[in-house]
Design a protein around this motif. Structure first.
Motif, short mmCIF file in Angstrom:
data_model
loop_
_atom_site.label_atom_id
_atom_site.label_comp_id
_atom_site.label_asym_id
_atom_site.label_seq_id
_atom_site.Cartn_x
_atom_site.Cartn_y
_atom_site.Cartn_z
N HIS A 9 0.88 -1.25 0.12
CA HIS A 9 -0.05 -0.02 0.27
C HIS A 9 0.90 1.29 0.02
N ARG A 10 1.90 1.36 0.68
CA ARG A 10 3.05 2.38 0.79
C ARG A 10 3.43 2.44 -0.65
N ALA A 11 3.94 1.44 -1.13
CA ALA A 11 4.55 1.75 -2.48
C ALA A 11 3.45 2.04 -3.49
N LEU A 12 2.12 1.71 -3.49
CA LEU A 12 1.05 2.10 -4.16
C LEU A 12 1.06 3.45 -4.19
N ALA A 13 0.93 4.36 -2.89
CA ALA A 13 0.93 5.46 -2.64
C ALA A 13 1.98 6.37 -3.17
N VAL A 14 3.17 5.76 -3.04
CA VAL A 14 4.18 6.62 -3.44
C VAL A 14 4.17 6.51 -5.14
N SER A 15 3.65 5.62 -5.90
CA SER A 15 3.39 5.28 -7.22
C SER A 15 2.39 6.31 -7.84
N VAL A 16 1.17 6.40 -6.90
CA VAL A 16 0.06 7.35 -7.29
C VAL A 16 0.45 8.72 -7.04
N HIS A 17 1.18 9.15 -6.22
CA HIS A 17 1.88 10.45 -5.77
C HIS A 17 2.81 10.96 -7.15
N PHE A 19 2.75 9.73 -10.08
CA PHE A 19 1.73 9.64 -11.42
C PHE A 19 0.88 11.14 -11.14
N ALA A 20 0.62 11.57 -9.91
CA ALA A 20 0.03 12.76 -9.79
C ALA A 20 0.71 14.01 -10.22
N GLY A 21 1.92 13.78 -9.61
CA GLY A 21 2.85 14.89 -9.73
C GLY A 21 3.22 15.24 -11.33
N ARG A 22 3.17 14.31 -11.99
CA ARG A 22 3.79 14.21 -13.44
C ARG A 22 2.53 14.57 -14.18
N ASN A 23 1.29 14.45 -13.80
CA ASN A 23 -0.06 14.42 -14.75
C ASN A 23 -0.89 15.45 -14.36
N ILE A 24 -0.85 16.08 -13.28
CA ILE A 24 -1.93 17.19 -12.89
C ILE A 24 -1.21 18.44 -12.95
N ALA A 25 -2.00 19.39 -13.96
CA ALA A 25 -1.46 20.55 -14.05
C ALA A 25 -2.19 21.40 -13.02
N THR A 26 -1.35 22.77 -12.76
CA THR A 26 -1.59 23.34 -11.52
C THR A 26 -2.87 23.93 -11.51
N ARG A 27 -3.44 24.57 -12.71
CA ARG A 27 -4.81 24.98 -12.77
C ARG A 27 -5.38 25.16 -14.27
N ALA A 36 -7.78 10.11 -19.09
CA ALA A 36 -7.19 9.13 -20.09
C ALA A 36 -5.96 8.29 -19.41
N ALA A 37 -5.24 9.17 -18.96
CA ALA A 37 -4.10 8.86 -18.31
C ALA A 37 -4.22 7.78 -17.15
N LEU A 38 -5.46 8.25 -16.31
CA LEU A 38 -5.79 7.31 -15.11
C LEU A 38 -6.05 6.16 -15.48
N ALA A 39 -6.76 5.95 -16.85
CA ALA A 39 -7.21 4.68 -17.23
C ALA A 39 -5.71 3.84 -18.10
N ALA A 68 -3.92 9.45 -2.23
CA ALA A 68 -2.99 10.29 -2.97
C ALA A 68 -3.38 11.16 -4.05
N LEU A 69 -4.51 10.89 -4.68
CA LEU A 69 -4.83 11.77 -5.89
C LEU A 69 -5.41 12.79 -5.24
#
Length: 84
Positions: A9-17, A19-27, A36-39, A68-69
């Motif tokens: 679970h900790r590894a999953l959280a790190v992975s999702v963090h 992913f989110a850092g790479r794929n979420i724009a600020t605004r 689509a990236a989530l899928a 994490a998301l």
């Protein structure tokens, strides 16, 4: 009462963090490219059995990913999508 968090679970959280850092724009991000990236990452089917095209996780894995998301203020309707 908390849920039991494993090393996986900790590894999953790190992975999702990551992913989110790479794929979420600020605004002002359009939700569809993020969805689509989530899928593509397999996060929309994280909690579904592999027999149905999911990742074979459960509600604990889904909770870890949603947390994490949420910490990254992920855009769109991920929670309603996975609960549908």
């Amino acid at each position: 009462m908390g849920i039991a968090i494993t090393e996986e679970h900790r590894a999953l959280a790190v992975s999702v963090h990551g992913f989110a850092g790479r794929n979420i724009a600020t605004r002002g991000m359009d939700h569809e490219p993020f969805r689509a990236a989530l899928a593509a990452q397999g996060l929309l089917g994280l909690h579904l059995p592999e027999a149905y095209g999911g990742q074979g996780g459960g509600l604990r894995e889904l909770a870890v990913a949603l947390e994490a998301l949420g910490e990254h203020c992920a855009p769109g309707s991920h929670l309603p999508t996975v609960l549908a």
